[in-house]
Write an enzyme that holds these catalytic residues in place. Structure first.
Site, PDB file in Angstrom:
ATOM      1  N   LYS A  78      10.664 -12.715   3.401  1.00 24.85           N
ATOM      2  CA  LYS A  78      10.227 -12.242   2.582  1.00 24.85           C
ATOM      3  C   LYS A  78      12.007 -12.875   2.002  1.00 24.85           C
ATOM      4  CE  LYS A  78       9.290  -7.785   1.641  1.00 24.85           C
ATOM      5  NZ  LYS A  78       8.761  -5.911   2.475  1.00 24.85           N
ATOM      6  N   SER A 153       4.271  -4.421   0.727  1.00 20.60           N
ATOM      7  CA  SER A 153       4.735  -5.744   0.214  1.00 20.60           C
ATOM      8  C   SER A 153       5.388  -6.889   0.340  1.00 20.60           C
ATOM      9  CB  SER A 153       6.252  -4.897  -0.020  1.00 20.60           C
ATOM     10  OG  SER A 153       6.944  -4.760   1.064  1.00 20.60           O
ATOM     11  N   SER A 177       4.274  -2.507   5.000  1.00 23.36           N
ATOM     12  CA  SER A 177       4.111  -4.242   4.332  1.00 23.36           C
ATOM     13  C   SER A 177       4.291  -5.101   4.879  1.00 23.36           C
ATOM     14  CB  SER A 177       5.556  -3.518   3.718  1.00 23.36           C
ATOM     15  OG  SER A 177       5.372  -3.276   2.635  1.00 23.36           O
TER      16      SER A 177
HETATM   17  N1  GLN Z   1       3.480   0.918   0.240  1.00 24.28           N
HETATM   18  C1  GLN Z   1       4.310   1.223   0.768  1.00 24.28           C
HETATM   19  C2  GLN Z   1       4.864   1.869  -0.547  1.00 24.28           C
HETATM   20  O1  GLN Z   1       5.222   1.111  -1.185  1.00 24.28           O
HETATM   21  C3  GLN Z   1       5.054   0.778   1.866  1.00 24.28           C
HETATM   22  C4  GLN Z   1       6.021   0.003   1.704  1.00 24.28           C
HETATM   23  C5  GLN Z   1       7.103  -0.597   3.087  1.00 24.28           C
HETATM   24  O2  GLN Z   1       6.732  -1.005   4.048  1.00 24.28           O
HETATM   25  N2  GLN Z   1       7.725  -2.072   2.267  1.00 24.28           N
HETATM   26  O3  GLN Z   1       6.599   2.177   0.120  1.00 24.28           O
END
Ligand code: GLN
Length: 488
Positions: A78, A153, A177
């Protein structure tokens, strides 16, 4: 063409000299060339550096040296995990040209084990989002249906593994994510216990929540990768010196007598009946293998999303203060003075969701609101952690859905941040409590979109959830299905 082999197969063929590391890397490069087209999972691919590294591994093997357990396995990161040879952008214009001068701890460990970093994957900007639509660069499509999001994400990482362009990829999980996009793309995604894997070299979002974890085809590959990246690192004071068990050896333990908890809180309003049916079918399978399924309760889970969006935004507002146009990252070309330099650089560099989080986080930390919001959220976080402590007194693992629905159409939630935040309703509490959790494929809905099963374990018991996940995957074939593109 069927795409790349998985991690275990690649390492086995390279180590036994049935195939060279160069061939393994070349097969990923070919798969990327054939499939990346409309999916757009990668921000950068570094074929030359990867092939060069492959040749070094092949030379080591030719000289009789052991190149490590992951010999010749190409992996993707990532784009918030730093490595020396490529830009680490966090899918943000503020870091568009940032090339880190160091490798993340996981990169050092992977490289020492013989793995080869081939590419960096698309993501929501600074890991803020659940669909990869918040990338500052482009949107990634779900390989199972190109009109749908891959989740986020870490959506680039999960889509790349789902399309078999790369044997494995790494993601970061702050509120879901890794697990949520793994569920939406039909792959296996593990969020380790907070402190199990060093965050050194992971660009910080919510420092008390973030963990790096593997995204793979199956639980065996996840075990192989976790074994390499887990353990104490003095450069991350929150990484823990807890011994690293033999995750691979634990996979084959029988699950007879295992106590699996289910909580009504995970099966409430908003859960797609098709997701519920698939999860309940998985529970039947566990029962048939001698596990016992028990009702438990996690009474404070209903506050998890609200609590998370106070804690995570507070930490993000602090972490993102470093992007000031002075130290590194984007700098506005003609500022009128120093304040203007800060303001414009940040205005130009950050996207809308990141700005929203910085403002929310700054607000909840401001004097006058700190006690009402931030301190209150920390107390709620303790209650959520206690729910898990209590639950794990009576069960070994908790089973649940990963997401309320399967992959949703691109654009459906992108104008509605609150609807987007609810995509993580079942994953967020594991981050708040710090417990490990894995998402594995457990079926498909009527539109042939993948459904995920979440298995959550006690602190540092990744061995147990990997064991259960592997037993499930040995008895089913959900994880072996390929999206239409990969079948072509
Ligand atoms: N969707 C969650 C957020 O936007 C989790 C994101 C993540 O785990 N990086 O904060």
């Amino acid at each position: 063409m069927s795409g790349v082999l998985n991690v275990a197969e690649t390492a086995r063929t390279v180590r036994s000299r049935k195939c060279s590391a160069r061939q393994a890397v070349q097969s990923a490069i070919n798969a990327i060339r054939d499939r990346e087209g409309r999916l757009k999972t990668f921000i950068s691919v570094s074929p030359d550096a990867a092939l060069k590294r492959a040749d070094e591994i092949d030379a080591a093997i030719a000289h009789g040296r052991d190149p490590g357990p992951l010999a010749g396995v190409p992996v993707a990161l990532k784009d918030n995990i730093c490595n020396r040879h490529a830009a680490t952008t966090c899918a943000s214009n503020i870091l568009r040209d940032f090339v880190p001068p160091y490798d993340a701890h996981v990169v050092e460990r992977l490289t020492a084990a013989g793995a080869i970093i081939l590419a960096k994957t698309n993501m929501d900007e600074f890991a803020m989002g659940s669909s990869t639509e918040n990338s500052g660069f482009f949107k990634t499509r779900n390989p199972w249906n190109e009109n749908c999001v891959p989740g986020g994400s870490s959506g680039g990482s999960t889509a790349a593994v789902a399309a078999r362009m790369i044997p494995a990829a790494f993601g970061s999980d702050t509120g879901g994510s890794i697990r949520q996009p793994a569920a939406l793309c039909g792959v296996t995604g593990l969020k380790p216990t907070y402190g199990r894997v060093s965050r050194y070299g992971l660009v910080a979002f919510g420092s008390s929540l973030d963990q790096i974890g593997p995204i793979t085809v199956d639980a065996r590959d996840a075990a192989l990768l976790l074994a390499v990246i887990a353990g104490r690192d003095p450069r991350d004071s929150t990484s823990v010196a807890e011994p690293v068990p033999d995750y691979v050896a634990a996979l084959d333990k029988p699950i007879h007598g295992l106590k699996i908890g289910i909580a009504a809180e995970y099966f409430g309003q908003g859960l797609d009946p098709q997701v519920e049916t698939a999860v309940r079918a998985a529970l039947d399978l566990f029962r048939a293998r001698g596990a016992e399924v028990r009702e438990i309760t996690l009474p404070h889970m209903k506050y998890a999303v609200a609590c998370y969006y106070v804690v995570a935004t507070a930490e993000a507002s602090s972490n993102l203060a470093r992007y000031d146009g002075v130290h590194y990252g984007h700098r506005t070309p003609v500022p009128s003075d120093l304040i203007d330099l800060y303001a414009r650089s940040r205005h130009e560099g950050f996207g809308a969701e990141v700005k929203r989080r910085i403002m929310l986080g700054t607000y909840v930390l401001s004097s006058g609101y700190y006690d009402a919001y931030y301190l209150k959220a920390l107390k709620v976080r303790t209650l959520i952690r206690r729910d898990f402590e209590r639950a794990f007194e009576s069960v070994d693992v908790i089973a649940s859905p990963v997401t309320p629905t399967t992959a949703f159409p691109i654009g459906e939630k992108s104008d509605d941040p609150l609807a987007m935040y609810l995509a993580d309703i079942y994953t967020i509490s594991a981050n708040l409590a710090g417990v490990p959790a894995i998402s594995i494929p457990c079926g498909f809905d009527a539109k042939r979109l993948p459904i995920g099963l979440q298995l959550t374990g006690p602190w540092f018991r990744e061995d147990r959830i990997l064991n259960l996940a592997h037993q499930f995957q040995s008895a089913t074939d959900h994880h072996t299905h390929r999206p239409p593109l990969a079948a072509a």
